[in-house]
Design an enzyme around this catalytic site. Structure first.
Site, PDB file in Angstrom:
ATOM      1  CE  LYS A  69     -24.324 -35.221 -18.340  1.00 21.01           C
ATOM      2  NZ  LYS A  69     -25.350 -37.126 -17.385  1.00 21.01           N
ATOM      3  CD  GLU A 119     -22.253 -42.850 -31.664  1.00 20.39           C
ATOM      4  OE1 GLU A 119     -23.402 -43.573 -32.115  1.00 20.39           O
ATOM      5  OE2 GLU A 119     -21.378 -43.912 -30.885  1.00 20.39           O
ATOM      6  CB  CYS A 144     -25.248 -46.573 -31.097  1.00 23.01           C
ATOM      7  SG  CYS A 144     -23.001 -46.899 -30.980  1.00 23.01           S
ATOM      8  CD  GLU A 164     -30.797 -47.447 -30.523  1.00 20.55           C
ATOM      9  OE1 GLU A 164     -31.037 -46.042 -29.673  1.00 20.55           O
ATOM     10  OE2 GLU A 164     -29.544 -47.342 -30.671  1.00 20.55           O
TER      11      GLU A 164
HETATM   12  P1  NAI Z   1     -29.824 -40.262 -23.680  1.00 23.08           P
HETATM   13  O1  NAI Z   1     -29.591 -40.371 -24.135  1.00 23.08           O
HETATM   14  O2  NAI Z   1     -30.641 -40.138 -22.229  1.00 23.08           O
HETATM   15  O3  NAI Z   1     -28.424 -40.334 -22.283  1.00 23.08           O
HETATM   16  C1  NAI Z   1     -27.470 -39.742 -22.719  1.00 23.08           C
HETATM   17  C2  NAI Z   1     -26.418 -38.481 -21.996  1.00 23.08           C
HETATM   18  O4  NAI Z   1     -27.583 -37.514 -22.352  1.00 23.08           O
HETATM   19  C3  NAI Z   1     -25.951 -39.203 -20.526  1.00 23.08           C
HETATM   20  O5  NAI Z   1     -25.181 -38.644 -20.341  1.00 23.08           O
HETATM   21  C4  NAI Z   1     -27.364 -38.145 -19.863  1.00 23.08           C
HETATM   22  O6  NAI Z   1     -27.537 -38.239 -18.600  1.00 23.08           O
HETATM   23  C5  NAI Z   1     -27.488 -37.027 -21.132  1.00 23.08           C
HETATM   24  N1  NAI Z   1     -28.666 -35.887 -21.145  1.00 23.08           N
HETATM   25  C6  NAI Z   1     -30.316 -37.015 -20.741  1.00 23.08           C
HETATM   26  N2  NAI Z   1     -31.361 -36.244 -21.296  1.00 23.08           N
HETATM   27  C7  NAI Z   1     -30.165 -35.002 -21.624  1.00 23.08           C
HETATM   28  C8  NAI Z   1     -30.793 -33.835 -22.016  1.00 23.08           C
HETATM   29  N3  NAI Z   1     -31.612 -33.062 -21.447  1.00 23.08           N
HETATM   30  N4  NAI Z   1     -29.538 -32.146 -21.675  1.00 23.08           N
HETATM   31  C9  NAI Z   1     -28.621 -32.945 -22.146  1.00 23.08           C
HETATM   32  N5  NAI Z   1     -28.347 -33.942 -21.903  1.00 23.08           N
HETATM   33  C10 NAI Z   1     -28.763 -34.851 -21.397  1.00 23.08           C
HETATM   34  O7  NAI Z   1     -29.746 -42.169 -23.282  1.00 23.08           O
HETATM   35  P2  NAI Z   1     -30.492 -43.050 -21.877  1.00 23.08           P
HETATM   36  O8  NAI Z   1     -31.214 -42.367 -21.532  1.00 23.08           O
HETATM   37  O9  NAI Z   1     -29.453 -43.275 -21.272  1.00 23.08           O
HETATM   38  O10 NAI Z   1     -30.987 -44.263 -23.121  1.00 23.08           O
HETATM   39  C11 NAI Z   1     -32.183 -44.529 -23.977  1.00 23.08           C
HETATM   40  C12 NAI Z   1     -32.124 -45.100 -24.614  1.00 23.08           C
HETATM   41  O11 NAI Z   1     -31.238 -44.534 -25.797  1.00 23.08           O
HETATM   42  C13 NAI Z   1     -31.567 -46.346 -25.239  1.00 23.08           C
HETATM   43  O12 NAI Z   1     -32.280 -47.295 -24.856  1.00 23.08           O
HETATM   44  C14 NAI Z   1     -30.745 -46.562 -26.005  1.00 23.08           C
HETATM   45  O13 NAI Z   1     -31.930 -46.977 -27.140  1.00 23.08           O
HETATM   46  C15 NAI Z   1     -30.577 -44.696 -26.488  1.00 23.08           C
HETATM   47  N6  NAI Z   1     -28.622 -44.933 -26.499  1.00 23.08           N
HETATM   48  C16 NAI Z   1     -28.006 -45.099 -27.267  1.00 23.08           C
HETATM   49  C17 NAI Z   1     -26.992 -44.859 -27.446  1.00 23.08           C
HETATM   50  C18 NAI Z   1     -25.625 -44.789 -28.328  1.00 23.08           C
HETATM   51  O14 NAI Z   1     -24.686 -45.127 -28.060  1.00 23.08           O
HETATM   52  N7  NAI Z   1     -26.118 -44.005 -29.492  1.00 23.08           N
HETATM   53  C19 NAI Z   1     -26.409 -44.824 -25.633  1.00 23.08           C
HETATM   54  C20 NAI Z   1     -27.424 -44.983 -24.519  1.00 23.08           C
HETATM   55  C21 NAI Z   1     -28.720 -44.809 -24.971  1.00 23.08           C
END
Ligand code: NAI
Ligand code: MG
Length: 528
Positions: A219, A295, A329, A426
């Site tokens: 996904k 991660e 990240c 972050e």
């Molecule tokens: P997120 O962690 O919510 O999204 C990442 C993935 O998880 C996306 O594919 C999203 O659709 C999916 N996701 C979201 N809610 C879910 C759920 N309940 N069940 C299963 N999958 C789910 O991150 P978001 O909201 O895009 O960004 C928020 C913060 O997260 C950013 O400001 C940043 O601080 C952090 N982040 C960290 C990343 C990394 O590489 N470690 C990458 C993206 C965001």
């Protein structure tokens, strides 16, 4: 050729040089006119449906959602919106392809050839792929075209090389038995990826899963669905059997949650925020106890010692934070500087940020494009406000850049204290926080005083200081006198709340293998 090799296997070695060159006095971030007329992307969007069982199909509900151009906030196109029902269809296809289909039963050599062919096709179509990635995510086209897509090719070649080199062991037993340990694929891998490096995250997940003979349902992030659909089409051109790789575009709480909690998914891999990581781990535990690799976020320290070459340290610390609009990240988001070189460092860090080239990511020479979306833009602006309110010194930046899209000025804070939100959370944006330190023990303790542990950077000429810090820092990667150096063989992952498990290298293969012990009595115990 040597340049190309460095480029494709290591994202950063080359970028460091490139960014340093761009940094020498070209443009200022004040020239906002450069973003008012967005450049027309040199690519068309051809794939917007879900990829299930080898076919591009509409979602079961018929719903679609818009994917936006971060340069303007305008709609690029509408994409099929996958939901729980589509996850069911995709998991059924992946299950069938695993249980009945040819993929896990092919010879490892045949699987490796398909992965190599895919890598060749990515190389052939690199320009369109990079353009789609830039259009959907806002990252500089030169970064996507010269570093990320070549790295994708290199990583798939690396995994193709592994596909026919995975083997088990024979082990001695304390008795008359022949004992084999087989390494087998786990089954259906569910994978959820974020928007900051859509293709690289796709590669880190799909590469090892397929090399080890699993089938996949991935996904993608709702902000960046386009590049994964494009490259997955190439996988079928490369000869991947139907149903082995299924791609669902859609939202987290619907499609993502359905995948994490699916009873027929045998393993889950997730990259994203720590909060969502907790949710998917819980969903996996409450459903079928599938193993999960995570991660997650970080607040990585970048430590500049008093003996460092300051100009080089300034450039690397700048790069460690601002690369990819600060949306990494492992961003070096706490810049610790020794008190003896602190004032000089702050002045030079400010001057470097002022020279950062912000603009349309399709324009040549641009180092920084827009943030991904309104939500991230607002979050970053909130942290900038909190930095000012909590008493840090705003050296430069702090405002929106231009009037359209999600651009933010490169921002530098000095006089940052450990407890301030800009030092603990972050931010995921172009905001550098500079902190002062005096003693090595003190900076070790402060660098480790975080719930995260993804990465750390150390800048020193002393081998003793480097060795001490390397061992004392609680992080999954420590970069000494460099930063963001990635390679297919180098494992990546976090301590503490930065995650579970490691990706890349041999460690990523273990995530996708089951270990099976096979015990056979020996007829003639004399030959033990
Ligand atoms: P997120 O962690 O919510 O999204 C990442 C993935 O998880 C996306 O594919 C999203 O659709 C999916 N996701 C979201 N809610 C879910 C759920 N309940 N069940 C299963 N999958 C789910 O991150 P978001 O909201 O895009 O960004 C928020 C913060 O997260 C950013 O400001 C940043 O601080 C952090 N982040 C960290 C990343 C990394 O590489 N470690 C990458 C993206 C965001
Ligand atoms: Mg988008």
């Amino acid at each position: 050729m040597a340049g190309r090799r460095i480029f494709s296997s290591s994202l950063l070695i080359l970028l460091e040089g490139r960014y340093a060159r761009w940094g020498r006095g070209i443009c200022r971030f004040g020239t906002a006119a450069a973003i008012e007329e967005p450049i027309t992307p040199p690519v068309q969007v051809n794939y917007t449906k879900l990829l299930i069982d080898g076919q591009f199909v509409d979602s079961a509900s018929g719903k679609t959602f818009p994917t936006l151009d971060p340069r303007t906030g305008d709609v690029i196109t509408h994409v099929a919106e996958g939901d729980a029902e589509d996850i069911n269809r995709a998991v059924s296809a992946a299950r069938k392809a695993f249980d009945e289909g040819p993929w896990p039963k092919m010879t490892p050599y045949e699987r490796s050839q398909i992965l190599y062919r895919f890598a060749d096709l990515v190389e052939k179509h690199k320009d369109e792929i990079a353009a789609l990635e830039t259009w959907d995510s806002g990252k500089p086209y030169q970064q996507a075209a010269a570093a990320e897509v070549p790295m994708m090719t290199r990583l798939f070649q690396y995994y193709a090389g592994w596909a026919d080199k995975i083997h088990g062991l024979t082990v001695p037993a304390d008795g008359p038995y022949h004992v084999q340990v087989l390494h087998e694929p786990i089954g259906v891998a569910g994978q959820i990826i974020p928007w900051n490096f859509p293709l690289i995250m796709y590669t880190w997940k799909v590469g090892p899963a397929l090399a080890t003979g699993n089938t996949v349902v991935i996904k993608t992030a709702e902000q960046t669905p386009l590049s994964a659909l494009y490259v997955s089409k190439l996988f079928h051109e490369a000869g991947l059997p139907e149903g082995v790789l299924n791609v669902i575009s859609g939202y987290g709480p619907t499609a993502g949650a359905a995948l994490a909690s699916h009873m027929d998914v045998d393993k889950l891999a997730f990259t994203g925020s720590t909060d969502t990581g907790k949710i998917v781990l819980e969903l996996a535990a409450r459903s079928n106890l599938k193993p999960v690799t995570l991660e997650l976020g970080g607040k990585s320290p970048f430590i500049i010692c008093e003996d460092a070459d300051i100009d080089h340290a300034v450039e690397l610390a700048h790069f460690a934070l601002f690369f990819n609009q600060g949306q990494c990240c492992c961003a070096g988001s706490r810049t610790f500087v020794h008190e003896r070189v602190y004032d000089e460092f702050v002045e030079k860090a400010k001057a470097r940020a002022l020279k950062r080239v912000v603009g349309d990511p399709f324009r040549s020479g641009v180092e920084q494009g827009p943030q991904i979306d309104t939500e991230q833009f607002e979050k970053i602006m909130k942290y900038i406000k909190s930095g000012v309110e909590s008493g840090a010194t705003l050296e430069v930046g702090g405002e929106r850049f231009g009037s359209k899209g999600y651009y933010i000025q490169p921002t530098v804070f000095s006089d940052v204290k450990d407890g301030m939100p800009i030092a603990t959370d972050e931010i995921f944006g172009p905001v550098q926080s500079i902190l002062k330190f005096k003693e090595l023990d003190e900076v070790i303790q402060r660098a480790n005083s975080t719930r995260y542990g993804l990465a750390a950077g150390v800048f020193t000429k002393s081998i003793d200081t480097a060795n001490t810090l390397t061992r004392a820092l609680r992080a999954g990667t420590v970069w000494i006198n460099c930063y963001d150096v990635f390679d297919a063989a180098i494992p990546f992952g976090g301590f503490k709340m930065s995650g579970h498990g490691r990706e890349k290298g041999i460690y990523s293969l273990q995530n996708y293998l089951q270990v099976k012990a096979v015990v056979t009595p020996l007829k003639n115990p004399a030959w033990l």
